[in-house]
Design a protein around this motif. Structure first.
Motif, short mmCIF file in Angstrom:
data_model
loop_
_atom_site.label_atom_id
_atom_site.label_comp_id
_atom_site.label_asym_id
_atom_site.label_seq_id
_atom_site.Cartn_x
_atom_site.Cartn_y
_atom_site.Cartn_z
N ASP A 1 0.82 -1.21 0.00
CA ASP A 1 0.00 0.00 0.00
C ASP A 1 0.86 1.26 0.00
O ASP A 1 0.32 2.37 0.06
CB ASP A 1 -0.97 0.01 1.18
N GLY A 2 2.19 1.10 -0.07
CA GLY A 2 3.10 2.24 -0.13
C GLY A 2 3.50 2.79 1.21
O GLY A 2 4.28 3.75 1.27
N ALA A 3 3.00 2.22 2.29
CA ALA A 3 3.28 2.74 3.63
C ALA A 3 4.40 1.96 4.31
O ALA A 3 4.58 0.76 4.08
CB ALA A 3 2.02 2.69 4.49
N GLY B 1 5.04 8.31 2.16
CA GLY B 1 5.72 9.19 1.23
C GLY B 1 5.90 8.54 -0.13
O GLY B 1 6.12 9.22 -1.12
N HIS B 2 5.80 7.21 -0.16
CA HIS B 2 5.95 6.50 -1.42
C HIS B 2 4.63 6.46 -2.19
O HIS B 2 3.54 6.48 -1.59
CB HIS B 2 6.42 5.07 -1.15
N VAL C 1 5.56 13.56 9.46
CA VAL C 1 4.52 13.03 8.60
C VAL C 1 3.32 12.51 9.38
O VAL C 1 2.33 12.11 8.80
CB VAL C 1 5.06 11.91 7.70
N LYS C 2 3.41 12.50 10.72
CA LYS C 2 2.26 12.05 11.49
C LYS C 2 1.08 13.01 11.29
O LYS C 2 -0.07 12.64 11.41
CB LYS C 2 2.63 11.96 12.97
N LYS C 3 1.40 14.27 10.97
CA LYS C 3 0.36 15.29 10.86
C LYS C 3 -0.18 15.41 9.43
O LYS C 3 -0.96 16.28 9.16
CB LYS C 3 0.93 16.64 11.30
#
Length: 418
Positions: free
Chosen positions: A118-120, A136-137, A234-236
């Motif tokens: 899923d890119g995560a 980010g991917h 990136v949590k936000k």
């Protein structure tokens, strides 16, 4: 009818189980369990221990008589039999469901890092609690790796590689649980299949479907290869990530040699890098000169390779013909394959040597199993773990006490190793 006897002595490298190396007269009909009873009787300890036995570095898996016949073992002199305490099989510790296939995994002393289709990229506690997600991917994640996994401080660095042709560097903050996006690395023209940090953690390597091997800096200070550097928690997400430009890093060195996609890489020592791929070979690179100094040629695709920590001349490979091969990289002429581990029923796509048991390794396959081997006995695995309902895609044995695997059933599973 009188059963023939032979003279045998027993020895072990395990001090706690050592007995005097005095010859015994034993019947050739004895089995492994019979020999375990002999050792237990001499040890005179409470509780029964199970042992495995080796003669001339070959496991005894039948009666002593059959072994002597099959191996043409001379019986005129005392037969020296090595014994090792049998470890219990790995036991399931945690299982965690993802949103998609789990294609990459690596453990550290406290955390588990996973990459998914899923890119995560996700950070988990050893107990299976989700601590953070890095997004980010834009395509499936194919590789993950911790940087300085034993370091202390305010954060833990890690890398992720993807089919979107990029590698990203992140930091997990211990105090806030934020994941900060530090850099994105661009330079490959096709999917990035795997990554491996150097032993001193100052650099890392990557391999790609574009056939190239690239070397990158993991130094956090901005350099000539970097653009702007506004780190983004990136949590936000997701609007926060989109509003800031993450610094882009370019490779320090590009190594050319593979004639087909390169899909696996290991960096076991500062001066040597190992890569493998679809061109049916393992390439050994001299990192001082950047030269492909030697090549181990096979006949099948290499999906994964790993070099033994304790026996650094040995390399294990995962191949598409359902076999695990053990290579001796010191051999330059003829076949460097020392043995074959035969049991899987599908492509073998992952191999990991044990960091603590010099002769043991784990393999993962499209047949849904993870198998643990002692390379001195390639005909039968020590343990077979029915790990996944679908294919095994990823495997890790970075920490001695845990084996982790991910698969097409969207599951991460961890197993305790005694």
């Amino acid at each position: 009818m009188t059963v023939p006897h032979v003279q045998a002595s027993f020895f072990t490298k395990e001090t706690r189980n050592a007995i005097p190396e005095t010859p015994f007269s034993i019947p050739v009909s004895v089995s492994r369990d019979d020999l375990s009873a002999v050792i237990n009787q001499v040890l005179e300890e409470s509780g029964h221990k199970e042992f495995d036995f080796l003669i001339n570095n070959h496991f005894l898996q039948s009666s002593l008589e059959k072994f002597i016949t099959d191996q043409h073992t001379p019986t005129e002199n005392v037969i020296r039999i090595e014994y090792v305490e049998r470890n219990p099989p790995p036991t399931l510790y945690q299982e965690v469901r993802h949103n998609d296939w789990v294609s990459a995994v690596q453990c550290s002393a406290k955390l588990i890092l996973t990459g998914s289709y899923d890119g995560a990229v996700r950070v988990w506690s050893r107990e299976g609690k989700l601590l953070g997600t890095a997004e980010g991917h834009t395509a499936p994640v194919k590789g993950v790796a911790w940087l300085n996994p034993g370091a202390t401080g305010d954060g833990q660095l890690f890398l992720s590689a993807s089919q979107d042709q990029t590698i990203h560097m992140w930091k997990y903050d211990w105090h806030t649980a934020d994941i900060v996006h530090l850099y994105q690395c661009r330079g490959h023209a096709r999917s990035v299949e795997a990554i491996a940090p150097s032993p001193d953690q100052s650099k890392f390597s990557s391999v790609s479907w574009d056939k190239y091997v690239k070397i990158w800096s993991s130094d956090l200070s901005p350099g000539e290869e970097d653009g702007d550097d506004p780190s983004v928690p990136v949590k936000k997400r997701k609007s926060t990530s989109k509003q800031h430009k993450v610094a882009t890093r370019t490779p320090l060195v590009t190594l050319a040699g593979h004639t087909q996609p390169a899909i696996t890489v290991r960096w076991p020592t500062e001066d040597e890098l190992l890569t493998g791929g679809w061109d049916h070979c393992i390439r050994l690179w001299d990192m001082a000169s950047g030269v492909n100094k030697s090549t181990l040629n096979g006949s099948k695709v290499f999906h994964d390779i790993d070099q033994s920590v304790s026996l650094p001349h040995l390399i294990a490979s995962a191949n598409s013909d359902k076999l695990v091969r053990i290579w001796d990289k010191r051999i330059n002429s003829g076949s460097a394959v020392q043995s074959f581990l035969v049991s899987h029923l599908g492509w073998v796509v992952a191999v990991c040597w044990s960091p603590a048991r010099e002769h043991q390794l784990a393999s993962g396959s499209y047949d849904g199993t993870v198998r643990v081997w002692d390379v001195r006995s390639g005909k039968v695995p020590l343990y077979t773990i029915m790990s996944h309902e679908g294919k095994v895609l990823s495997l890790d044995w970075s920490c001695p006490e845990v084996i982790a695997s991910g698969g097409t059933d969207n599951m991460l599973r961890t197993y305790s190793v005694s």
